[in-house]
Scaffold this active site. Structure first.
Site, PDB file in Angstrom:
ATOM      1  CG  ASP A 107      -1.959   1.049   1.353  1.00 46.45           C
ATOM      2  OD1 ASP A 107      -1.978   1.815   0.330  1.00 46.45           O
ATOM      3  OD2 ASP A 107      -2.567   1.440   2.290  1.00 46.45           O
TER       4      ASP A 107
ATOM      5  CG  ASP B 186      -2.825   5.821  -4.074  1.00 41.76           C
ATOM      6  OD1 ASP B 186      -2.103   5.025  -3.518  1.00 41.76           O
ATOM      7  OD2 ASP B 186      -4.280   5.566  -3.856  1.00 41.76           O
TER       8      ASP B 186
END
Ligand SMILES: *[C@@H]1O[C@H](CO)[C@@H](O)[C@H](O)[C@H]1NC(C)=O
Ligand SMILES: *[C@@H]1O[C@H](CO)[C@@H](O)[C@H](O)[C@H]1NC(C)=O
Ligand SMILES: *[C@@H]1O[C@H](CO)[C@@H](O)[C@H](O)[C@H]1NC(C)=O
Ligand SMILES: *[C@@H]1O[C@H](CO)[C@@H](O)[C@H](O)[C@H]1NC(C)=O
Length: 436
Positions: free
Chosen positions: A108, A318
């Site tokens: 992540d 991201d």
């Protein structure tokens, strides 16, 4: 499993997390790990009954949910970072401790800590694989609450009442949480060239009380954010602060794994490379870039200047968000420009998630969209800007943002994206990621 690992360990590299020792900081490393997409047949999350367009719909839903959790609470003294556990979409196979104990955790870029469920469990979510047992690892060490390692966790760490070990508590945007103690242990990263890399004294969270939307197939999270406790920061000098990935477009017939490269393997060079500064901004977890404007054909639309009068650091990049999300007014100007450059008839998305759609049977002539980052013009392919969401519909893969602007992963597909946290820049190179 164990035998596979011990044979691979014959030729391993050793280094040490800068938190506890700088002994090996001079040796520069390069290695590559597989990123197993949750929707790939290799993933334990794989649901063979879903069609590719259902998977995409689901991922767009997860991505919008994730964006809602990327909020900065500017009223608080220290910015509150909210991240969501269902946002991480790639799994990484790593091993912890000595002998190496395999864990399959979610990678992540939107969080920092690496944690796994640990024995003894006060309250754990159900996990298919056995739990990590600190007592079974000869290299496991508790971290004391007065140490710099404990401080790296900032607000997330505290001293337990009864002893001096460093306790942590991490809450995610969807009310999931993990609590436990901070420890240091050896981390083994499987490497695609079959030479696993072993890193001593990596700071980890040993979670004894974990709950929320975590799936029983995964045993924790590997944080690749920019904060002090992140694996990237811990690898520090030994990887020169560099990592890169190349996201393979997910299509029905490919199960190719994307790659996550570290150190010397993460160089992005050659023709076609463009680079833009990484902006240091709080929270450090996120990777901020500056997006000056977007062109649709020859029409250039500037990113609106914020109240503080600047565009610096106005978007985060991201890997776990599907769409590219922009401030509402900016998005609507962009959508108007794209719509007026396309002659085909607009169609409505019955689920009303995406707003600019066309019939998939149409031979769509889409305008060239160029993202003008500070110093780096990134020209998107039509497969970056438009996405087929069902048999019938192709839609513009951008949307208005509920919070921060986010450069999502559809825009990043088939680019080698390199992060250099030392020289503070992100580079893009158009690349056929399936061929890497
Ligand atoms: C993850 O690693 C374990 C242990 O080496 C191995 O058995 C398993 O097949 C790996 N899983 C994937 C998806 O690579
Ligand atoms: C995605 O979310 C929308 C609105 O929240 C919902 O109507 C739709 O059914 C969801 N799609 C999937 C595939 O879950
Ligand atoms: C992008 O992120 C979403 C949501 O996290 C994920 O489901 C999707 O598969 C990712 N797409 C690519 C190309 O990596
Ligand atoms: C686990 O944490 C939750 C949330 O703080 C708390 O309510 C609960 O009592 C804890 N459980 C145990 C067994 O410590």
């Amino acid at each position: 499993m164990a035998s596979l690992f011990s044979s691979l360990l014959l030729s391993l590299c050793l280094l040490s997390s800068p938190f506890l020792s700088n002994a090996n900081a001079k040796s520069k490393l390069g290695f590559t790990a597989d990123l197993i997409h949750r929707d790939s047949p290799k993933s334990p999350f794989f649901n063979p009954t879903e069609t590719p367009s259902q998977r995409l719909r689901n991922s767009i839903n997860r991505s919008v949910n994730r964006a809602f959790h990327f909020t900065e609470d500017t009223s608080a003294n220290s910015p509150q970072v909210e991240i969501t556990s269902n946002g991480g979409e790639y799994l990484m196979n790593v091993s912890l401790g000595t002998p190496p104990f395999p864990i399959m955790a979610i990678a992540d870029t939107g969080s920092d800590l690496l944690w796994t469920q640990c024995k003894p469990c006060d309250d754990c979510y159900t996990q298919d694989d056995p739990l990590f047992d600190p007592k079974a690892s000869s290299t496991y060490k508790d971290v004391s609450c007065s140490s710099s390692q404990c401080n790296a966790l900032e607000d997330h760490a505290s001293c337990s009442v009864d002893d001096t070990t460093c306790s942590y508590s991490m809450s995610y945007g969807d009310h999931s949480y993990t609590r436990g103690n901070i420890a240091a242990d050896t981390l083994t990263l499987g490497s695609t060239n079959n030479r696993p890399v072993q890193i001593k004294n990596v700071l980890i969270g040993c979670g004894h009380n974990n709950s929320g939307t975590f799936n029983e197939k995964g045993s924790g999270i590997i944080g690749l954010g920019g904060g002090a406790a992140s694996l990237i920061t811990q690898l520090g000098d030994s990887i020169d602060g560099k990592f890169s990935y190349c996201l393979v477009p997910l299509t029905s017939e490919t199960d190719r794994t994307s790659k996550l490269n570290f150190g010397t393997n993460a160089e992005v060079s050659g023709t076609g490379v463009v680079s833009t500064p990484l902006i240091s901004k709080s929270p450090e977890t996120f990777y901020y870039l500056t997006l000056e404007s977007i062109s649709v054909g020859s029409k250039k639309i500037p990113f609106p200047v914020s109240e503080s009068g600047t565009t610096e650091g106005n978007i985060i990049i991201d890997s776990g968000t599907t769409l590219t999300l922009l401030p509402a007014e900016f998005y609507s100007e962009l959508e108007d420009a794209v719509a007026s450059a396309i002659t085909a008839e607009r169609k409505e998305d019955p689920k009303k998630v995406l707003s600019l759609c066309y019939s998939a049977t149409e031979d769509l002539k889409v305008p060239i969209i160029t993202m003008h980052f500070d110093g780096a013009d990134v020209k998107l392919d039509s497969s970056n800007s438009f996405v087929q969401i069902s048999q019938e519909l192709v839609c513009f893969a951008f949307s208005g943002s509920p919070s921060l602007a986010i450069y999502g992963n559809l825009s990043q597909m088939n680019f080698l994206v390199g992060y250099d946290t030392v020289s503070k820049k992100v580079s893009f190179k158009p690349t056929d990621c399936a061929k890497m």
